[in-house]
Design a protein around this motif. Sequence first.
Motif, short mmCIF file in Angstrom:
data_model
loop_
_atom_site.label_atom_id
_atom_site.label_comp_id
_atom_site.label_asym_id
_atom_site.label_seq_id
_atom_site.Cartn_x
_atom_site.Cartn_y
_atom_site.Cartn_z
N ILE A 1 -3.56 -31.31 -24.55
CA ILE A 1 -3.31 -30.33 -23.49
C ILE A 1 -3.07 -28.95 -24.10
CG2 ILE A 1 -1.66 -29.62 -21.71
CD1 ILE A 1 -1.28 -32.59 -21.05
N ALA A 2 -2.23 -28.90 -25.14
CA ALA A 2 -1.92 -27.61 -25.78
C ALA A 2 -3.18 -26.97 -26.34
CB ALA A 2 -0.89 -27.82 -26.88
N ALA B 1 -5.62 -25.99 -23.32
CA ALA B 1 -5.07 -24.91 -22.49
C ALA B 1 -5.16 -23.58 -23.22
CB ALA B 1 -3.62 -25.21 -22.12
N ALA B 2 -4.78 -23.55 -24.49
CA ALA B 2 -4.85 -22.31 -25.26
C ALA B 2 -6.29 -21.82 -25.36
CB ALA B 2 -4.26 -22.51 -26.65
N CYS B 3 -7.21 -22.75 -25.63
CA CYS B 3 -8.62 -22.39 -25.76
C CYS B 3 -9.16 -21.83 -24.45
CB CYS B 3 -9.42 -23.62 -26.20
SG CYS B 3 -11.14 -23.27 -26.60
N GLY C 1 -2.73 -17.15 -24.67
CA GLY C 1 -3.19 -18.54 -24.65
C GLY C 1 -2.18 -19.49 -25.24
N ASN C 2 -1.58 -19.09 -26.36
CA ASN C 2 -0.57 -19.93 -27.00
C ASN C 2 0.67 -20.08 -26.14
OD1 ASN C 2 -0.83 -20.70 -30.23
ND2 ASN C 2 -2.31 -19.18 -29.53
N ALA D 1 -0.06 -22.28 -23.10
CA ALA D 1 -0.20 -23.68 -23.50
C ALA D 1 1.15 -24.33 -23.77
CB ALA D 1 -1.09 -23.77 -24.74
N VAL E 1 3.04 -27.44 -21.72
CA VAL E 1 3.51 -28.65 -22.38
C VAL E 1 5.01 -28.83 -22.19
CG1 VAL E 1 3.81 -29.75 -24.63
CG2 VAL E 1 1.64 -28.67 -24.06
N ALA F 1 -1.82 -25.70 -30.32
CA ALA F 1 -2.00 -24.52 -29.48
C ALA F 1 -2.63 -23.38 -30.29
CB ALA F 1 -0.67 -24.09 -28.89
N GLY G 1 -6.33 -24.08 -30.88
CA GLY G 1 -7.11 -23.83 -29.67
C GLY G 1 -7.33 -22.36 -29.41
#
Length: 347
Positions: A6-7, A10-12, A56-57, A60, A64, A197, A200
Amino acid sequence: MHFHLIAFLAACAVVLLLTPLINELGLKTGCVDQPNARKIHNRPMVRLGGVSIFAGNIVALLLVWNAGGFAGMPQNSEYEIWGVTLGGVAFFLIGLADDLFTLPALGRLIAQFAVAAIVWGVGVKIRIVTIPFLGGFDLGSLSLPITSIWLVGMANAINFIDGVDGLAAGVSGIAAISMFFVCLFLDEPEAALLAAALAGGALGFLRYNFNPARIFMGDGGAYFMGFTLAGIGVVGLVKGYTTMAILAPLMILAVPIIDTSTVILNRLRQGLSPFTADKRHLHHRLLQAGLSQRSTVLFIYTLTLWVGSFAMGMAGLPGGMGYFLGATGLLCFACWYVWKRVQPPGE
C-alpha cells in the motif's frame, strides 16, 4: 506485507498524478533552473519535483497509519519512525526554501545540523560502532556528532549526485528497495514501510525525470530522499552489535558516499570550498569520456544495484547471494559496455 505494498503504490500514484501539476505551476511562476556552463540541460527546467515526492511519501504513510500499519509499535520505535518522518519534513522545507530563494550554503548546513540534533534527541541515533574482530563499542557522547554527520552527509550526497536526468531518483529508489528487503529480514517492518514509500515515490518520479527529463526534483526532493535513506539506515539497520548491522547502510549507499567524499576531498585539497560547483562527480567524468546521459545513468544504477545486492547477500537474505551473483554479471557487462564506448576509434 500488504501495508508495505500500500505504501509503495500510494506514494507512486500520488507522484504520478501530482508531478504534471507541479510542473505546470512551476512554469507559470518561473520557479525554474536556468541552464549555464556547468549544467547539462539546455532549457529552463522546473525544479520543484521534490514537492510531489514529498507529498507522495506523506500521503502513503498517513494512509498506512490510518489503516493500522504502525499499530503495536514499541514506544521507542514509534519515536524513531516519527523522528525520521518529521526530520524528512524539515529537510524538505530547507531544500524547498533554497529552490525558491537560493539560501547561502553555510545557512543551509547550520539548519540541517540543527534538525539532525533534534532528530537525534527523539531517538534517531547511532549508539554503537562495531569493529570486526573487536566487537561493538558504545559511542556515548560521540553519538550526536556521528549521527548528525551521517544524516546531513547523506542528504547532501544525494543532492550532489543530482546532476543528470534521473540519477538521484533512480539511485535513491534502488537503495530504498535494498533497504526495504534488509529491514524486513532484520524484523524492522516499520522502517521497511518508510523504505517502501520512498521507493514508490522515487520510482514514480522517474516517469518524468528520466532522460529526457521534464522536471527536476530540486534541493527539496534530494534533501528529503537523502535524509530519509540515512534515517532508515539508523532506525532499521544500525541496531545490533554485529558488523553487518553497521556495514549494511554503508554498502547500500556506497555509490553516493564514495562519489561525494572523493569530490569533497579533492576540493579541500585544492583549497576550495566543499560546496564549490564543478564537474568532478562520477557522472560528469562518464559524460566527459563520451557516454550519453542515459548510458551514464544506467551504469551508475548498475553500480548501486550491485552494492545493494551485496548488502542483501551479506545480511543473509534467502537467495541474497544469488541476487549478488546476478548483479555482478550485470555489472561486468556494464563495465565492458562502458569500456567499449569510451575507447578511441580504431582501438
